[in-house]
Write a protein that holds these residues in place. Structure first.
Motif, PDB file in Angstrom:
ATOM      1  N   ASP A 139       0.821  -1.216   0.000  1.00 50.52           N
ATOM      2  CA  ASP A 139       0.000   0.000   0.000  1.00 50.52           C
ATOM      3  C   ASP A 139       0.853   1.264   0.000  1.00 50.52           C
ATOM      4  OD1 ASP A 139      -2.268  -1.570   0.044  1.00 50.52           O
ATOM      5  OD2 ASP A 139      -2.416  -1.548   2.239  1.00 50.52           O
ATOM      6  N   THR A 140       2.070   1.175   0.535  1.00 55.70           N
ATOM      7  CA  THR A 140       2.916   2.366   0.660  1.00 55.70           C
ATOM      8  C   THR A 140       3.789   2.610  -0.563  1.00 55.70           C
ATOM      9  OG1 THR A 140       4.609   1.023   1.776  1.00 55.70           O
ATOM     10  CG2 THR A 140       2.994   2.151   3.169  1.00 55.70           C
ATOM     11  N   PHE A 141       3.714   1.720  -1.559  1.00 53.03           N
ATOM     12  CA  PHE A 141       4.634   1.860  -2.690  1.00 53.03           C
ATOM     13  C   PHE A 141       4.339   3.109  -3.513  1.00 53.03           C
ATOM     14  CE2 PHE A 141       5.887   1.097  -7.110  1.00 53.03           C
ATOM     15  CZ  PHE A 141       7.237   0.816  -6.943  1.00 53.03           C
ATOM     16  N   LEU A 142       3.079   3.362  -3.807  1.00 50.67           N
ATOM     17  CA  LEU A 142       2.713   4.495  -4.667  1.00 50.67           C
ATOM     18  C   LEU A 142       2.444   5.782  -3.908  1.00 50.67           C
ATOM     19  CD1 LEU A 142       0.435   2.950  -7.450  1.00 50.67           C
ATOM     20  CD2 LEU A 142       2.806   3.710  -7.617  1.00 50.67           C
ATOM     21  N   THR A 143       2.847   5.844  -2.650  1.00 47.01           N
ATOM     22  CA  THR A 143       2.685   7.088  -1.904  1.00 47.01           C
ATOM     23  C   THR A 143       3.672   8.134  -2.413  1.00 47.01           C
ATOM     24  OG1 THR A 143       4.223   6.333  -0.199  1.00 47.01           O
ATOM     25  CG2 THR A 143       1.879   5.857   0.137  1.00 47.01           C
ATOM     26  N   GLY A 144       3.314   9.387  -2.232  1.00 54.58           N
ATOM     27  CA  GLY A 144       4.166  10.466  -2.728  1.00 54.58           C
ATOM     28  C   GLY A 144       5.552  10.453  -2.121  1.00 54.58           C
ATOM     29  N   ILE A 175      12.350  -4.827  -2.108  1.00 52.72           N
ATOM     30  CA  ILE A 175      13.013  -5.641  -1.084  1.00 52.72           C
ATOM     31  C   ILE A 175      12.930  -4.952   0.275  1.00 52.72           C
ATOM     32  CG2 ILE A 175      15.259  -6.535  -0.344  1.00 52.72           C
ATOM     33  CD1 ILE A 175      15.890  -7.064  -3.262  1.00 52.72           C
ATOM     34  N   ASN A 176      13.088  -3.638   0.284  1.00 52.89           N
ATOM     35  CA  ASN A 176      12.939  -2.900   1.549  1.00 52.89           C
ATOM     36  C   ASN A 176      11.505  -2.956   2.057  1.00 52.89           C
ATOM     37  OD1 ASN A 176      15.649  -2.140   1.545  1.00 52.89           O
ATOM     38  ND2 ASN A 176      15.257  -0.254   0.406  1.00 52.89           N
ATOM     39  N   GLN A 177      10.544  -2.937   1.129  1.00 51.97           N
ATOM     40  CA  GLN A 177       9.139  -3.010   1.536  1.00 51.97           C
ATOM     41  C   GLN A 177       8.816  -4.362   2.170  1.00 51.97           C
ATOM     42  OE1 GLN A 177       6.583  -0.756   1.201  1.00 51.97           O
ATOM     43  NE2 GLN A 177       7.419   0.815  -0.137  1.00 51.97           N
ATOM     44  N   ILE A 178       9.433  -5.416   1.665  1.00 49.75           N
ATOM     45  CA  ILE A 178       9.182  -6.744   2.231  1.00 49.75           C
ATOM     46  C   ILE A 178       9.602  -6.782   3.689  1.00 49.75           C
ATOM     47  CG2 ILE A 178       9.827  -9.182   2.111  1.00 49.75           C
ATOM     48  CD1 ILE A 178      10.038  -8.849  -0.926  1.00 49.75           C
ATOM     49  N   GLY A 179      10.764  -6.192   3.983  1.00 48.26           N
ATOM     50  CA  GLY A 179      11.178  -6.045   5.374  1.00 48.26           C
ATOM     51  C   GLY A 179      11.864  -7.258   5.952  1.00 48.26           C
ATOM     52  N   SER A 180      11.416  -8.448   5.623  1.00 51.42           N
ATOM     53  CA  SER A 180      12.000  -9.657   6.199  1.00 51.42           C
ATOM     54  C   SER A 180      13.269 -10.104   5.483  1.00 51.42           C
ATOM     55  CB  SER A 180      10.977 -10.801   6.162  1.00 51.42           C
ATOM     56  OG  SER A 180      10.574 -11.067   4.822  1.00 51.42           O
ATOM     57  N   LEU A 181      13.571  -9.478   4.335  1.00 54.79           N
ATOM     58  CA  LEU A 181      14.767  -9.840   3.575  1.00 54.79           C
ATOM     59  C   LEU A 181      15.916  -8.920   3.923  1.00 54.79           C
ATOM     60  CD1 LEU A 181      13.277 -10.551   0.032  1.00 54.79           C
ATOM     61  CD2 LEU A 181      13.920 -12.203   1.786  1.00 54.79           C
ATOM     62  N   ASP A 182      17.100  -9.491   4.001  1.00 57.39           N
ATOM     63  CA  ASP A 182      18.295  -8.704   4.284  1.00 57.39           C
ATOM     64  C   ASP A 182      18.631  -7.829   3.081  1.00 57.39           C
ATOM     65  OD1 ASP A 182      21.547  -8.573   4.263  1.00 57.39           O
ATOM     66  OD2 ASP A 182      20.725  -8.565   6.305  1.00 57.39           O
ATOM     67  N   SER A 183      19.285  -6.699   3.349  1.00 62.69           N
ATOM     68  CA  SER A 183      19.630  -5.783   2.252  1.00 62.69           C
ATOM     69  C   SER A 183      20.584  -6.414   1.248  1.00 62.69           C
ATOM     70  CB  SER A 183      20.251  -4.499   2.820  1.00 62.69           C
ATOM     71  OG  SER A 183      21.427  -4.802   3.563  1.00 62.69           O
ATOM     72  N   ALA A 184      21.299  -7.467   1.676  1.00 63.19           N
ATOM     73  CA  ALA A 184      22.211  -8.133   0.746  1.00 63.19           C
ATOM     74  C   ALA A 184      21.468  -8.744  -0.431  1.00 63.19           C
ATOM     75  CB  ALA A 184      23.011  -9.211   1.468  1.00 63.19           C
ATOM     76  N   TYR A 185      20.189  -9.043  -0.244  1.00 67.01           N
ATOM     77  CA  TYR A 185      19.407  -9.612  -1.337  1.00 67.01           C
ATOM     78  C   TYR A 185      19.259  -8.635  -2.494  1.00 67.01           C
ATOM     79  CZ  TYR A 185      18.042 -13.740   1.334  1.00 67.01           C
ATOM     80  OH  TYR A 185      18.060 -14.919   2.023  1.00 67.01           O
ATOM     81  N   GLN A 186      19.406  -7.342  -2.231  1.00 67.97           N
ATOM     82  CA  GLN A 186      19.348  -6.363  -3.314  1.00 67.97           C
ATOM     83  C   GLN A 186      20.427  -6.651  -4.344  1.00 67.97           C
ATOM     84  OE1 GLN A 186      19.599  -2.462  -1.647  1.00 67.97           O
ATOM     85  NE2 GLN A 186      17.677  -2.610  -0.515  1.00 67.97           N
ATOM     86  N   GLN A 187      21.640  -6.925  -3.867  1.00 69.07           N
ATOM     87  CA  GLN A 187      22.737  -7.213  -4.775  1.00 69.07           C
ATOM     88  C   GLN A 187      22.526  -8.540  -5.490  1.00 69.07           C
ATOM     89  OE1 GLN A 187      24.914  -4.830  -5.231  1.00 69.07           O
ATOM     90  NE2 GLN A 187      23.995  -3.608  -3.605  1.00 69.07           N
ATOM     91  N   VAL A 188      21.990  -9.523  -4.759  1.00 65.00           N
ATOM     92  CA  VAL A 188      21.741 -10.832  -5.370  1.00 65.00           C
ATOM     93  C   VAL A 188      20.720 -10.703  -6.501  1.00 65.00           C
ATOM     94  CG1 VAL A 188      20.873 -13.159  -4.972  1.00 65.00           C
ATOM     95  CG2 VAL A 188      22.330 -12.067  -3.258  1.00 65.00           C
TER      96      VAL A 188
END
Length: 343
Positions: free
Chosen positions: A56-61, A307-320
Motif C-alpha cells: 500500500d505504501t509503494f505508490l505514496t508520494g 526488497i525494503n518493503q518486504i522487510g524480512s529480507l536482508d539488504s544483501a538480497y538487493q545485490q543478489v
C-alpha cells in the motif's frame, strides 16, 4: 524450322531476373528489435504495477519522491557511462570520482556555489581526459586504465580527508544546498537537473555528428577511422564526459546530504554499468540510447525498494537480485542479437 537457324537461336530466351530487393523486416525481427529497445520499460511497468498491488505504501508520494531522488545521482553517472559503453569501452572509475566530487564540492562550498560546482567538475573531468588519452593514444585497455583511475581517485579522496577522518559540511542555508534539497513545483531540484541532462544527452547522442561518431566507433572502430571519424578524439571526449557526470553527481549528492561523505561511491560503477546494460545498451558497443539507461536505473531502484518493503529480507538480497537480473538481461540481449542476425 527456319533455314539457317542455329540451335542456340531456337532455345527459348532466358527470363531476365530483376535484382533482389531488400526484404522488409519480418515480424520476428521487429519483435527482437523492440524487445532490445523497450524490454526494460515493459519490465519496469510490470514491476511497478505488481509492487503497487502488493504494498500500500509503494505508490505514496513520499516513497516515489525518495526513489526518484536516490535514482537521480546514479542516473547522472549512468548517463556518462552510456556514452562510454556505446563506444565499446568501460569506466570503472566513476564510483571513486563520485565520492571525490562530493568531497571537493563540500570543501569548495565554503567559497561559494561556483567553486562547489566547478572544482569537482574540473578535477573529475581532468581525470576522465587522462583516462581517454591513455586509452585512445596509448592503446591501453579501458579496464586497466579506469581501474587505476579508480584507485588513484580514491587515494586523492583519502589524502584530502586525512584518511577519511575529516568530513566537510555544507551550509544548509547556502544556495548550493538548495540544489540538493530544494524543490520546484513539488519536485526535487536534482530530479529536474537529471531530466534536463538526459534530454540533452539524448539530443547529443541521436541528433549530432558527435553522436554518430560514438555509434560508429562502437560499431567498428577500423571502419569508423576509414570513414574519417575522429576515433581518438571521440574516445577522449566520452571518458571526459563520464568523469564530468560522475563529478556532478557527487556534487549534487553532497548538496543533498549537506556534507561530503567519504564512504560513498563504493560499487557505484557496477550499478551504473548494470543500469546501462539493463536499459538495452550492448556491452560490445555500437548500440544503445540514454533513455534506456534511465529506465534501467529506475528498475534497479524499484527492485531495491520492493526488497525494503518486504522487510524480512536482508539488504544483501538487493545485490543478489540485481546481479541475477543483470545476468538474465545479458543472456537475453545476446540471444536477441543472434536471432536478428540469423533472420
Amino acid at each position: 524450322m527456319t533455314i539457317g537457324t542455329t540451335e542456340a537461336e531456337r532455345r527459348p530466351a532466358p527470363v531476365r531476373q530483376e535484382p533482389e530487393k531488400a526484404d522488409a523486416p519480418t515480424r520476428a525481427e521487429r519483435f527482437s528489435a523492440l524487445a532490445q529497445q523497450h524490454g526494460a520499460l515493459v519490465t519496469l511497468v510490470v514491476a511497478m504495477v505488481a509492487a503497487s498491488l502488493s504494498f500500500d505504501t509503494f505508490l505514496t508520494g513520499d516513497n516515489l519522491e525518495n526513489m526518484a531522488l536516490s535514482s537521480a545521482f546514479l542516473a547522472v553517472v549512468a548517463l556518462g557511462m552510456t556514452f562510454v559503453i556505446v563506444t565499446g569501452g568501460i569506466d570503472l572509475s566513476v564510483g571513486s570520482l563520485f565520492a571525490l566530487g562530493g568531497v571537493l564540492a563540500a570543501w569548495g562550498s565554503q567559497y561559494g556555489t561556483a567553486v562547489a560546482l566547478l572544482l569537482p567538475l574540473a578535477v573529475c573531468g581532468l581525470i576522465g581526459v587522462v583516462n581517454g588519452l591513455l586509452i585512445a593514444r596509448s592503446g591501453l585497455a579501458p579496464f586497466i586504465v579506469t581501474l587505476a583511475a579508480m584507485l588513484g581517485a580514491r587515494g586523492i579522496l583519502l589524502a584530502i580527508t586525512d584518511e577519511g577522518s575529516k568530513t566537510y559540511l555544507v551550509d544548509k542555508d547556502s544556495f548550493f544546498a538548495t540544489l540538493g534539497q530544494g524543490s520546484l513545483l513539488g519536485i526535487g531540484v536534482p530530479i529536474w537537473i537529471t531530466v534536463a541532462l538526459f534530454v540533452l544527452g539524448a539530443v547529443v547522442l541521436r541528433l549530432t555528428r558527435f553522436g554518430q561518431y560514438v555509434y560508429a566507433v562502437g560499431g567498428n572502430e577500423d571502419a569508423a577511422a576509414l570513414m574519417g571519424a575522429p576515433v581518438a578524439r571521440t574516445k577522449i571526449t566520452v571518458y571526459a564526459l563520464s568523469g564530468l557526470c560522475a563529478g556532478l553527481a557527487g556534487a549534487l549528492n553532497a548538496a543533498w546530504l549537506v556534507s561530503g561523505v567519504t564512504i560513498l561511491g563504493s560499487g557505484m560503477e557496477l550499478e551504473a554499468i548494470s543500469a546501462v546494460v539493463i536499459g538495452g545498451t550492448l556491452l560490445s558497443g555500437g548500440f544503445g540510447f540514454v533513455s534506456g539507461s534511465l529506465v534501467g536505473v529506475l528498475l534497479l531502484k524499484v527492485i531495491q525498494n520492493v526488497i525494503n518493503q518486504i522487510g524480512s529480507l536482508d539488504s544483501a538480497y538487493q545485490q543478489v537480485v540485481s546481479g541475477a537480473f543483470l545476468a538474465v538481461v545479458v543472456v537475453a540481449q545476446t540471444w536477441l542479437g543472434r536471432r536478428r542476425r540469423v533472420l
